[in-house]
Design an enzyme around this catalytic site. Sequence first.
Site, short mmCIF file in Angstrom:
data_model
loop_
_atom_site.label_atom_id
_atom_site.label_comp_id
_atom_site.label_asym_id
_atom_site.label_seq_id
_atom_site.Cartn_x
_atom_site.Cartn_y
_atom_site.Cartn_z
N ASP A 10 0.85 -1.19 0.00
CA ASP A 10 0.00 0.00 0.00
C ASP A 10 0.89 1.25 0.00
OD1 ASP A 10 -2.44 1.51 0.42
OD2 ASP A 10 -1.81 1.73 2.50
N ILE A 11 0.31 2.39 -0.37
CA ILE A 11 1.07 3.63 -0.40
C ILE A 11 0.80 4.49 0.84
CG2 ILE A 11 1.43 5.82 -1.62
CD1 ILE A 11 0.92 4.37 -4.23
N GLY A 45 -5.48 2.37 -3.93
CA GLY A 45 -6.72 2.89 -4.49
C GLY A 45 -6.48 4.06 -5.41
N LYS A 199 -7.65 -5.59 -3.98
CA LYS A 199 -6.20 -5.70 -4.11
C LYS A 199 -5.73 -7.16 -4.09
CE LYS A 199 -5.00 -1.24 -1.96
NZ LYS A 199 -4.16 -0.61 -0.92
N ASP A 222 -2.16 -1.41 5.73
CA ASP A 222 -2.64 -0.92 7.02
C ASP A 222 -4.15 -0.73 7.07
OD1 ASP A 222 -3.29 2.43 7.06
OD2 ASP A 222 -2.49 1.54 5.24
N ASN A 225 -9.07 -1.80 2.90
CA ASN A 225 -8.97 -2.27 1.51
C ASN A 225 -7.71 -3.09 1.25
OD1 ASN A 225 -7.28 0.01 1.66
ND2 ASN A 225 -7.63 0.55 -0.48
#
Length: 272
Positions: A10-11, A45, A199, A222, A225
Site C-alpha cells: 500500500d502507499i 486505491g 487488491k 494498514d 482495503n
Amino acid sequence: MSNIKLVAMDIDDTLLDDKKNISLKNKLAIQKALGKGVKVVLSSGRTFNGMIEYLDELGINGDDQFVILDGGGVVQSVSGKIIYQQTLSNAAYRKIDKYVVENNLHYNAVDVQGNTYTSNRDFIDKYTVLQAFENNKGIIIKRPGELPNDFEIVKAILNEDGPKLDAITPEVNRLFGDNHYVVRTDVGFLEIMPQHVNKGNGLLHLAKYLGIGIDDTLAIGDGENDIPMLEQAGVAVVMENADDSIKKLADFVTTNNNESGIATAFEKYVLN
C-alpha cells in the site's frame, strides 16, 4: 534465504509517512530488493497519476515493473500495458448517481484513464478535490446521462465526513453490496467497485501473469482495503499504525509508517 519474489505494498500510511514522504531507509531497502530482482509493486486505491511521483522516486519503471491501481480494478506495467482491468457498467454508474442525487450526497467517479467525474454541481467536496488533485486531471462535472451510453467507470467514491459515512455505510452495503465490492478506504472515502475487484485479486492476477507462486509473495498494508491482499499473499505484514482488527491478519507487525516500517519488513523477509 528469502524466497519472496514479489512484494505488493500500500502507499498511504504504509510506504509514506504522515507528511507523504518516503523515508531514506524505505527507499534504500526497496532499491536493494529491486537490485535482487524482486518485483516491488505499489498497490493502491490511487490512479496511476497518483503514483507516478513515488514510482519515479523509487526507480520503479519500464515494461517489467508493475502496479495495482484503483483498489485492484487495474493491473498494468509501469509503461502502461494492461494486464487486468474491470469496470462498473453504465447501468451501475447510473444507479449510484441516482442514489447520490436523491440523498443529497457527494461523490466522484473515476474512469479507466484516471479522470475524475462528479454530478455535484452546487458544491464540490474537499475529498473529490483531493482525488482530482492526486490524479492531476481536473474535475469533469457531468451526470451519467450527459456521457455516452456505453461509458463505464472503474469505481465510484462516496465522499462525506467520517460520521456521515458511518451512518450511510449500512444502507450502501444493502443497496450495492450484493453485486459490488463496497469498502471504506479512508475517513472520507467509501468506494463502490466491481464485485470481484480488490487488491487481493489484483495480486493473484499479477502473480499468475509473472509465473510467481502466491506463497512467494508478500503484502504490506494498514487499511480495510488491504485485507484481501493480506489474506492472499504468502506473507502478510501489517503496519503498527493499523487497527487491531487488521493486525490479527499479520504474520508480522512491522514498525509504523513514520518509523520506516517498509524497511523493517524488507530486512526481515526480503533482504535476509
